[in-house]
Structure formats: C-alpha cells, structure tokens
Design a protein around this motif. Structure first.
Motif: not given
Length: 392
Positions: A363-387
């Motif tokens: 239900n959110l408006d993402f027009k003109d927004v860069n949407l990045e979905i990181l559906g991992a389950e481990k914070f270590d993997e999320i931190k790795y992807m995000m540099g």
C-alpha cells in the motif's frame, strides 16, 4: 507435516522449477496457472493449498517404498488432524534411474504397520486415518535430478535471448521469484500468466531478487555477491535519503542483532558531516519492544529521533534536521514504528527504500523511489549485501 522447513522449501523449489520449465516450453500465448501456496499449515513458514514433501536421493542404489514411509506418515498425520481442510498433498521423489513410484492403499497400510522404531510415535498418531480419503487428495511425482532441471531451465532462458552472463545471477533467480510471488496469491485468476507476459516481466528486471526462495538455490553465494555489486553505487553516494523498514518475523537472532545492525549502518553510511540526509529506520514491532530497542541504541551512543520529546508524536519534530555541535550530530537516525510510518504524509520521498526481512509493503507509494528488497533471514548476509561487512 512437522520436520524441517528446509524440506518444504526444497519441495516448493522443485514445484517452481517444474512450473518454470513448463512456462519456458509453452507457446507465447499459452496461459499457465501457477499452483498456489498459502502460509502456516504446520511447517514453520510455508504450506497450504498444496502441502509438499520432498524426498531426494541422488545416491540411493535401489528404490524401496519404505524410504518414503516417513514423509507419507507425516502427510497422513496432517490429513487426519485437519479434516475438511481441502488440502492437496504432493510428494516429490527423486531416485537414480527414475524408477516408477506408485503409492497404493497397500503401501500406506505397510507404512502404518512398519516396525521401524524411529517411526513408532508417528505411526501411533496416524492410527485410524482414512487411507482411501487420503489417497483422493494425494499425488506423487518422480522428478529429474534437481541440478539437471536447473541447468535445463537456465539453458532455456538463454535460448530465449537472455544474456548468458546474467542468467545464473539475474534472470534465473528472478524467474523463480516471479513464480513464487504468483503462487502466494489466493485468487486462482491472479495466478495465471502467459509465457509472453512472463518473459516481458523478466526482461524488465535489473536487480537480483533476494528472498527465502532465491537464497535456497545452489547459487546462493553468487546471488549475494551480485546483489552487493548492484547496491554499491547508491550506497556509496554521500547525499541519498534512505528509509529502511525492518520486519523481524523471520530474521534470525533479531533481538541480538538489531541494535548492532543499525549502529553498523550509521557507522558506515552516516558518520560524515557531508552525510546530510538523516536515515530513517522503521521497525515492525510493538511499542514496548520498539522503546526498548531505542533505549539500547542510546546506550550504544546512537541517538535516535523518535519524533516525541516524551510521549506525543510530532511530525515537525521528527523531520527537523539535527543540530550539529563540534562535528557531532544531535541525533543519528529517525526511528519510528512501521504502523506509524504508514500514516506519515511524507513531504519528501526517500531516494532509496530498503525492505529488510519479509513484510507487506503493497500500500505504499514507490513512484520515483528506488526500492531495494533484501529478503534474507540472516543479518550477516544483509550486512554483506549492503557493504557494511566483507564477510557473512
């Protein structure tokens, strides 16, 4: 069904890969109906209209029905415990040489009379099950070797004109994700897609899907590495307004890791005076837990702006810029509950909106927004992807 959710995920990945194979081989205007799944039958996260078990043996020399007793009993137990649930049960089985696998009432009776001590308790729970009723809603499929099916699908995608170098880390995982996304729709009409429409959607995608499905593929490391490269350019920019929503439900070690994750993000991407856009973190959590995490952040010298000096929320207070004294900012982030974020009348949209974990953002408006979905389950993997870190 019990057991580990890993078996269920693997079972659905078989289903998705077989659906993908059917789509890729279909005529352009042929309509394929994606078989649906719904959350929460008994296995951790998944199950539903079709409850799936997977029995995969690449090295089993000979097939014998007893190998399947455990998953069959698990399914019969669920069938007995959920009368009238209108659930279809499907067993995917793979054995070398693809032997014929036929499950009759006689085989189910043999399973119920098994002397295997490891099955004793399960057999007792299934006692009295309506075998004939179960067989009416049960099916078994002998599948090809999983790696062979993946390779075949990848070659089919390449043959349809997709860049060979991007098939493994972009187009193939996204193809699986498109099918997975369709499969969770309750209305069967919304689970129908033509090959032509499917390929058009796939060609438009330029970022690799990261989810419980794609990270369960054998290309997990390559997907994480590719996603890290895709995120790098925007994350390295000093002037970007970033909103991050975090859904704790399926994140491992959430309570232990959430404060460390937020602090690591601030330390990496919001520590310079030139970092002029204060990041916003939204947390899908009850008020008591949210306030506790805010207190813990303060204890780590990461001061959040909660938009309320004491109790009453003030949007003006929340979106004011921090005062800077001797190169130290008054607050390091804006911090708000997800339920409250959705009510905000945002005057300025985020440049980047990160979704961490698994939650509903439709239900959110993402027009003109860069949407990045990181559906991992481990914070270590999320931190790795995000540099934020160089290892996971």
């Amino acid at each position: 069904m019990g057991r580990s959710a890993d078996y269920t995920i693997q079972g659905f990945l078989y289903q998705f890969n077989q659906t993908l194979s059917e789509l890729l081989k279909a005529a352009d205007d042929a309509t394929i109906t994606i078989e649906g799944i719904v959350e929460d039958i008994e296995v951790a996260t998944f199950a539903g209209i079709k409850a799936i078990q997977c029995k995969y043996h690449e090295t089993q020399n000979n097939y014998t029905p007893s190998i399947l007793y455990d998953p069959l009993l698990q399914m019969m137990k669920h069938f007995k415990s959920n009368p009238g649930a209108k659930i279809q049960y499907h067993l995917f089985a793979h054995f070398p040489n693809n032997p014929a696998v036929n499950i009759s009432s006689n085989e189910l009776k043999r399973a119920l009379n098994s002397k295997n001590k490891e099955l004793k308790d399960l057999i007792a729970e299934v006692d009295g099950v309506d075998i004939d009723g179960f067989l009416k809603v049960f099916a078994v499929s002998v599948t090809p070797k999983y790696s062979d099916l993946m390779e075949e699908n990848s070659k089919q995608i390449e043959a349809l004109g997709f860049n060979k170098g991007e098939v493994e880390t972009l187009f193939y995982p996204n193809a699986i994700q498109i099918i997975a996304d369709l499969s969770i729709k309750h209305d069967e009409k919304l689970r129908k897609i033509t090959k032509k429409d499917f390929l058009e959607i796939l060609r438009r995608i330029r970022s690799t899907a990261v989810s419980q499905w794609t990270l369960a593929l054998k290309t997990r490391y390559k997907i994480l590495e590719t996603r890290r490269k895709q995120l790098k350019e925007n994350l390295n920019a000093n002037v970007r307004l970033r909103h991050l929503v975090i859904f704790p439900k399926f994140l491992e070690q959430f309570d232990d890791q959430i404060v460390l994750f937020i602090k690591s993000f601030i330390d990496k991407y919001h520590f310079k005076v030139s970092h002029t856009h204060t990041p916003l973190f939204s947390l899908d959590a009850p008020q008591e837990l949210f306030d506790e995490i805010a207190e813990r952040l303060i204890g780590k010298d990461v001061t959040p702006n909660l938009g309320r000096p004491v109790k009453t929320f003030s949007e003006a207070n929340f979106f004011r810029e921090p005062m800077i004294q001797k190169d130290k900012k008054e607050f390091a982030l804006r911090f708000i509950r997800w339920d409250d974020y959705k009510k905000l009348a945002l005057k300025t949209k985020a440049d980047d909106f990160f979704v961490i974990g698994d939650g509903d953002i439709e239900n959110l408006d993402f027009k003109d927004v860069n949407l990045e979905i990181l559906g991992a389950e481990k914070f270590d993997e999320i931190k790795y992807m995000m540099g934020i870190s160089n290892a996971y």
